[in-house]
Motif scaffolding. Sequence first.
Motif, PDB file in Angstrom:
ATOM      1  N   LYS A   1      20.641  14.599  -7.342  1.00  0.00           N
ATOM      2  CA  LYS A   1      21.482  15.184  -8.376  1.00  0.00           C
ATOM      3  C   LYS A   1      21.770  14.209  -9.517  1.00  0.00           C
ATOM      4  CE  LYS A   1      22.479  19.353  -6.762  1.00  0.00           C
ATOM      5  NZ  LYS A   1      22.185  20.598  -7.533  1.00  0.00           N
ATOM      6  N   CYS A   2      21.852  12.925  -9.187  1.00  0.00           N
ATOM      7  CA  CYS A   2      22.186  11.906 -10.192  1.00  0.00           C
ATOM      8  C   CYS A   2      20.913  11.352 -10.812  1.00  0.00           C
ATOM      9  CB  CYS A   2      22.996  10.776  -9.561  1.00  0.00           C
ATOM     10  SG  CYS A   2      24.628  11.282  -8.998  1.00  0.00           S
ATOM     11  N   THR A   3      20.980  11.051 -12.107  1.00  0.00           N
ATOM     12  CA  THR A   3      19.790  10.573 -12.806  1.00  0.00           C
ATOM     13  C   THR A   3      19.964   9.191 -13.426  1.00  0.00           C
ATOM     14  OG1 THR A   3      20.513  11.744 -14.801  1.00  0.00           O
ATOM     15  CG2 THR A   3      18.990  12.906 -13.339  1.00  0.00           C
TER      16      THR A   3
ATOM     17  N   ASP B   1      20.463   5.316 -13.780  1.00  0.00           N
ATOM     18  CA  ASP B   1      20.144   4.181 -12.919  1.00  0.00           C
ATOM     19  C   ASP B   1      21.412   3.531 -12.357  1.00  0.00           C
ATOM     20  OD1 ASP B   1      17.448   4.527 -13.277  1.00  0.00           O
ATOM     21  OD2 ASP B   1      17.251   3.010 -14.843  1.00  0.00           O
ATOM     22  N   ASN B   2      22.455   3.436 -13.200  1.00  0.00           N
ATOM     23  CA  ASN B   2      23.695   2.821 -12.736  1.00  0.00           C
ATOM     24  C   ASN B   2      24.323   3.622 -11.598  1.00  0.00           C
ATOM     25  OD1 ASN B   2      23.701   0.585 -14.465  1.00  0.00           O
ATOM     26  ND2 ASN B   2      24.657   1.736 -16.115  1.00  0.00           N
ATOM     27  N   ASP B   3      24.286   4.954 -11.704  1.00  0.00           N
ATOM     28  CA  ASP B   3      24.836   5.798 -10.635  1.00  0.00           C
ATOM     29  C   ASP B   3      24.008   5.657  -9.359  1.00  0.00           C
ATOM     30  OD1 ASP B   3      26.749   6.619 -12.381  1.00  0.00           O
ATOM     31  OD2 ASP B   3      25.919   8.618 -12.713  1.00  0.00           O
ATOM     32  N   LEU B   4      22.705   5.600  -9.509  1.00  0.00           N
ATOM     33  CA  LEU B   4      21.834   5.458  -8.338  1.00  0.00           C
ATOM     34  C   LEU B   4      22.075   4.128  -7.634  1.00  0.00           C
ATOM     35  CD1 LEU B   4      18.528   6.917  -9.848  1.00  0.00           C
ATOM     36  CD2 LEU B   4      20.068   8.020  -8.201  1.00  0.00           C
ATOM     37  N   ARG B   5      22.365   3.094  -8.410  1.00  0.00           N
ATOM     38  CA  ARG B   5      22.664   1.783  -7.808  1.00  0.00           C
ATOM     39  C   ARG B   5      23.969   1.845  -7.014  1.00  0.00           C
ATOM     40  NH1 ARG B   5      25.681  -2.055 -10.033  1.00  0.00           N
ATOM     41  NH2 ARG B   5      25.457  -1.168 -12.130  1.00  0.00           N
TER      42      ARG B   5
END
Length: 230
Positions: free
Chosen positions: A209-211, A213-217
């Motif tokens: 759902k998240c795109t 890079d900071n959120d994925l980290r």
Amino acid sequence: MLAKRVRVNVYGEISDGLYSGYSSAEGVNNVSSYILSRKNVFDFLRGVVIAVATLKNGEQKCVVAPEGEIYYEPEIKEKLSNLRNVEIESLSCLYEKSCGAIIIHKANENNYKVLLVKNHNGRYWSFPKGHVEKGETEEQTAIREIKEETGLDVEIVDSFREVSDYTPFGRIKKRVVFFMAQTFSTDVKVQKEEIDSFIWVDLFDVHNKCTYDNDLRVIKKARENISKLK
């Protein structure tokens, strides 16, 4: 003028750490300015315009700080509050700081849900967050913003703090501090003025759902620290 490097001729000290003066740069001369500095300032300094203050009478004033000194809106407002007979209508700041959290609800040992929200006019799912207010710690900001935006009470998980620095609009420099927070309720009541929609997603599927890079980290880090939840 925001983010412009200038030379400031200092006129005088208004209060501790706050001075008045005139800024000059290429194509700009003698712009009335306020200076913030954590060190003593004397005749002149070279610095950066960290804010533009619009006064009630429509006049604009630059706020300059030495290069390398970072001031966020609450601290700038507090310093400028020492001005006499000056009312500030608005303040545009070079540095912005927000705090929020990846909120996890643990149903059982194999079921961890993450809350994602979409802000007004937002195209992407992310985590609740908001600007730091005067006198708050980062954790207090995150807890307050989560409560305001989602109605949830949360507990911040110790030893988890992820920082994201980015420049989304060319000049404005944003810092977002993310914590991991645990909630024992899934009863979300969104702040309609801020949030359009929300969704609970499995922790191990949330990357779909998240795109950003900071959120994925942050998600990856949360998975690594999942054992800290109660």
